[in-house]
Design an enzyme around this catalytic site. Structure first.
Site, short mmCIF file in Angstrom:
data_model
loop_
_atom_site.label_atom_id
_atom_site.label_comp_id
_atom_site.label_asym_id
_atom_site.label_seq_id
_atom_site.Cartn_x
_atom_site.Cartn_y
_atom_site.Cartn_z
N GLN A 15 2.96 9.79 6.43
CA GLN A 15 4.41 9.66 6.24
C GLN A 15 4.85 10.24 4.89
OE1 GLN A 15 4.31 5.46 6.86
NE2 GLN A 15 2.71 5.26 5.33
N ASP A 61 2.45 -6.93 8.32
CA ASP A 61 3.56 -6.49 7.46
C ASP A 61 3.67 -4.99 7.65
OD1 ASP A 61 5.32 -5.85 5.46
OD2 ASP A 61 4.05 -6.53 3.81
N THR A 65 5.52 -1.18 9.12
CA THR A 65 6.73 -0.38 9.22
C THR A 65 7.36 -0.64 10.58
OG1 THR A 65 5.05 1.32 9.63
CG2 THR A 65 6.32 1.56 7.66
N ASP A 66 8.52 -0.02 10.85
CA ASP A 66 9.18 -0.18 12.15
C ASP A 66 8.26 0.35 13.25
OD1 ASP A 66 11.34 -1.11 10.71
OD2 ASP A 66 12.30 0.86 10.58
N ASP A 74 2.35 -2.08 -0.23
CA ASP A 74 3.05 -2.28 -1.52
C ASP A 74 2.47 -3.47 -2.28
OD1 ASP A 74 4.70 -4.70 -0.54
OD2 ASP A 74 5.19 -3.15 0.91
N GLU A 111 -4.54 -1.55 5.02
CA GLU A 111 -3.40 -0.61 5.01
C GLU A 111 -3.92 0.77 5.40
OE1 GLU A 111 0.17 -0.16 4.10
OE2 GLU A 111 -0.50 1.83 4.68
N1 SAM Z 1 8.25 -4.75 4.36
C1 SAM Z 1 8.31 -3.53 5.05
C2 SAM Z 1 9.37 -3.38 6.09
O1 SAM Z 1 9.54 -4.23 6.98
O2 SAM Z 1 10.08 -2.38 6.01
C3 SAM Z 1 6.98 -3.06 5.44
C4 SAM Z 1 6.36 -2.46 4.24
S1 SAM Z 1 4.70 -1.99 4.26
C5 SAM Z 1 4.82 -0.74 3.06
C6 SAM Z 1 4.37 -1.25 5.83
C7 SAM Z 1 3.04 -0.53 5.84
O3 SAM Z 1 2.44 -0.58 7.14
C8 SAM Z 1 3.13 0.95 5.48
O4 SAM Z 1 2.58 1.15 4.20
C9 SAM Z 1 2.32 1.66 6.57
O5 SAM Z 1 1.49 2.70 6.07
C10 SAM Z 1 1.51 0.49 7.14
N2 SAM Z 1 1.01 0.71 8.52
C11 SAM Z 1 1.65 1.27 9.57
N3 SAM Z 1 0.83 1.30 10.63
C12 SAM Z 1 -0.35 0.75 10.26
C13 SAM Z 1 -1.59 0.51 10.93
N4 SAM Z 1 -1.78 0.85 12.21
N5 SAM Z 1 -2.59 -0.09 10.23
C14 SAM Z 1 -2.42 -0.46 8.93
N6 SAM Z 1 -1.28 -0.24 8.25
C15 SAM Z 1 -0.25 0.36 8.91
#
Ligand code: SAM
Length: 276
Positions: free
Chosen positions: A32, A156, A158-159, A87, A107
């Site tokens: 991303q 926690d 992403t969308d 984060d 992550e």
């Molecule tokens: N609080 C936030 C929100 O609701 O917008 C979420 C923040 S956190 C930074 C989300 C993280 O999920 C991202 O850094 C992304 O790289 C990670 N992520 C997405 N898909 C994933 C997966 N399959 N395994 C582990 N991490 C993942």
């Protein structure tokens, strides 16, 4: 230069704009586009693919509420997994809990962890807590590889787009159930009760078929679409509404409290409608 505006398209017909002071970081990782900007209203802000993930001003709401309702529902949450959350805010809250002995963060994108360590130190502080292990891996794979291991699993993410799509699937929830111990609890961020109603409805139905108890938790996060946000919980044994108040430890929190633990589970009728 001060005065540039950042705009996120929150839904196809809603935008949020913030006056910015500075762009601190921008990179395109394997997964991303990662950016950290400094905004007038919310302070430093982490963006992934142009979508606000967290901000210094309101991060405590999301990170406390995704963590403490579930942790305090479990009588002994010794071993906790956080999927996503690069984060560090959620793992910071998890590590605060006196009963947590081991907290694993899984992550997928190392770039998020590195950018947060550098530009969002107050949020990323949890990553360096001695209870915490940081793994760079796909959370779906990690869960598949573990059985009867974690007391609490927090997603926690992403969308539900890109690498996060699978984190919202029924099959993943079955794998989570398997990776949890007998009294295990699962919680995930599950978007807006205004704009993602079908998604929340489907997730709650799936959880009701997999876990003995399914609940929705509500909290107000000003930088997310609509402000009001949901977290979905699946629990094998313990009901968050039946927690003994006196068992909740005094924690250094700004949104979560003993009262908020219970009030966050009270659903207005338009949200209750989403429950199976
Ligand atoms: N609080 C936030 C929100 O609701 O917008 C979420 C923040 S956190 C930074 C989300 C993280 O999920 C991202 O850094 C992304 O790289 C990670 N992520 C997405 N898909 C994933 C997966 N399959 N395994 C582990 N991490 C993942």
């Amino acid at each position: 230069m001060k005065g540039l505006w950042f705009t996120e398209l929150q839904t196809p017909s809603i935008k949020i704009s913030c006056l910015t002071n500075k762009t601190l970081h921008w990179e395109k990782s394997k997964y991303q586009e990662i950016a950290v900007i400094d905004t007038e209203a919310f302070g430093r802000m982490l963006l992934l693919d142009g979508i606000i993930q967290t901000t210094v001003k309101d991060e405590f709401v999301y990170h406390e509420m995704i963590s403490h309702v579930a942790l305090n529902t479990h009588p002994n949450p010794e071993k906790v997994l956080v999927i996503g959350g690069g984060d560090g805010g959620t793992i910071r809250e998890v590590a605060k809990h006196p009963k947590v002995k081991e907290a694993v963060l899984c992550e997928i994108d190392e770039g998020v962890v590195e950018a947060s360590r550098k530009y969002l130190p107050e949020i990323a502080a949890g990553l360096d807590n001695p209870k915490v292990t940081v793994l760079i891996d796909d959370g779906i794979k990690h869960v598949q590889e573990h059985e009867n291991t974690y007391d609490v699993i927090i997603v926690d993410s992403t969308d539900p787009i890109g690498p996060a799509v699978g984190l919202f699937a029924a099959d993943f929830y079955r794998q989570i159930h398997r990776a949890l111990t007998d009294e295990g609890i699962f919680v995930a961020q599950t978007e807006s009760p205004f704009f993602n109603r079908d998604l929340i409805k489907r997730i709650q139905k799936d959880l009701s078929e997999i876990f003995a108890i399914n609940k929705l938790i509500l909290a107000n996060v000003p930088t997310y679409p609509g402000g009001l946000w949901t977290f979905s919980m699946g629990s094998k044994k313990h009901d968050p509404e039946k927690v003994d108040r006196d068992s909740i430890p005094e924690l250094d929190t700004k949104y979560y409290s003993k009262d908020v633990h219970f009030s966050s589970l009270v659903l207005p009728p338009f949200v209750k409608e989403l429950m199976p």
